[in-house]
Design an enzyme around this catalytic site. Structure first.
Site, PDB file in Angstrom:
ATOM      1  N   SER A  58      -0.416   4.922   4.771  1.00 34.30           N
ATOM      2  CA  SER A  58       0.156   4.815   3.435  1.00 34.30           C
ATOM      3  C   SER A  58      -0.772   5.537   2.482  1.00 34.30           C
ATOM      4  O   SER A  58      -1.957   5.700   2.784  1.00 34.30           O
ATOM      5  CB  SER A  58       0.229   3.332   3.050  1.00 34.30           C
ATOM      6  N   TYR A  71      -3.808  -5.368   1.653  1.00 33.98           N
ATOM      7  CA  TYR A  71      -3.016  -4.305   2.269  1.00 33.98           C
ATOM      8  C   TYR A  71      -3.804  -2.990   2.287  1.00 33.98           C
ATOM      9  O   TYR A  71      -3.898  -2.317   3.313  1.00 33.98           O
ATOM     10  CB  TYR A  71      -1.696  -4.138   1.509  1.00 33.98           C
ATOM     11  N   LYS A  75      -5.202  -0.662   5.387  1.00 35.80           N
ATOM     12  CA  LYS A  75      -4.818   0.738   5.538  1.00 35.80           C
ATOM     13  C   LYS A  75      -6.031   1.664   5.451  1.00 35.80           C
ATOM     14  O   LYS A  75      -6.092   2.669   6.159  1.00 35.80           O
ATOM     15  CB  LYS A  75      -3.755   1.120   4.506  1.00 35.80           C
TER      16      LYS A  75
END
Length: 197
Positions: A58, A71, A75
């Site tokens: 991402s 998150y 990532k």
């Protein structure tokens, strides 16, 4: 096995003061350790076929984003792991690539687990969360299609010399480019501060 596509992932919106370490650990389990387990199992087969590893990360693996601490940490970890693995795997004939979408018009956002009373529970962070949610709704209103991302992944699988990093839209390229040329961090901070104020 010719290729492994690591695409499983789970979004998460929250901030450290208001969630448990277990919440953060759960995000890491899915988004980081899940990728590691599957990649580890596939590597012997991919060495035999001179195959490929494509991992969907991402732009959140390039730039930390407000209310996405867990998150983005996961990532970032995936990005660092794959970036480190790529030259080693290449010595055995395995190409490693990361695919970095921005906003994609999928069920991803609706599955982050934000309840209707999230703003009420945000306490001192409610104004910042409200600004963030407004900005995020706008970003996803203009999101790239899943089909477009998938088409780019197929191209990557077919490429003779696949790139390590593929940013899947002009928006993703501009966003990630902010960080990649921001040596002191000020441009990223100015950008993400505007999301919450």
């Amino acid at each position: 096995m010719d290729a492994l596509v690591n695409n499983a992932g789970a979004g998460h919106v929250g901030t450290l003061e208001q969630e448990s370490v277990e919440d953060v650990r759960a995000v890491m389990e899915v988004n980081f350790f899940g990728v590691l387990h599957v990649t580890k199992a596939a590597l012997p087969l991919l060495r035999a076929s001179k195959g490929r590893v494509l991992t969907v990360t991402s732009v959140g693996g390039v730039i930390g984003q407000p209310f996405n601490e867990a998150y983005c940490a996961a990532k970032f970890a995936v990005e660092g792991f794959m970036e480190s693995l790529a030259p080693v795997a290449a010595t055995a004939g395995v190409h490693v690539s990361v695919v970095e979408p921005g906003a994609v018009a999928s069920e991803f956002v609706s599955n982050v687990g934000l309840s209707d009373d999230a703003l009420e529970q945000a306490g001192p962070y409610a104004p910042a969360l409200s600004h963030y949610l407004d900005r995020t709704r706008d970003a996803f209103a203009h999101a790239q299609t899943p089909q477009d991302v998938a088409a780019q992944m197929v191209e990557l699988l077919d490429a003779e010399r696949p790139a390590f990093r593929v940013l899947t839209s002009d928006v993703a390229r501009a966003f990630a480019g902010t960080k990649l040329k921001d040596l002191d961090g000020s441009a990223v901070q100015a950008l993400t501060n505007s999301w919450v104020a």
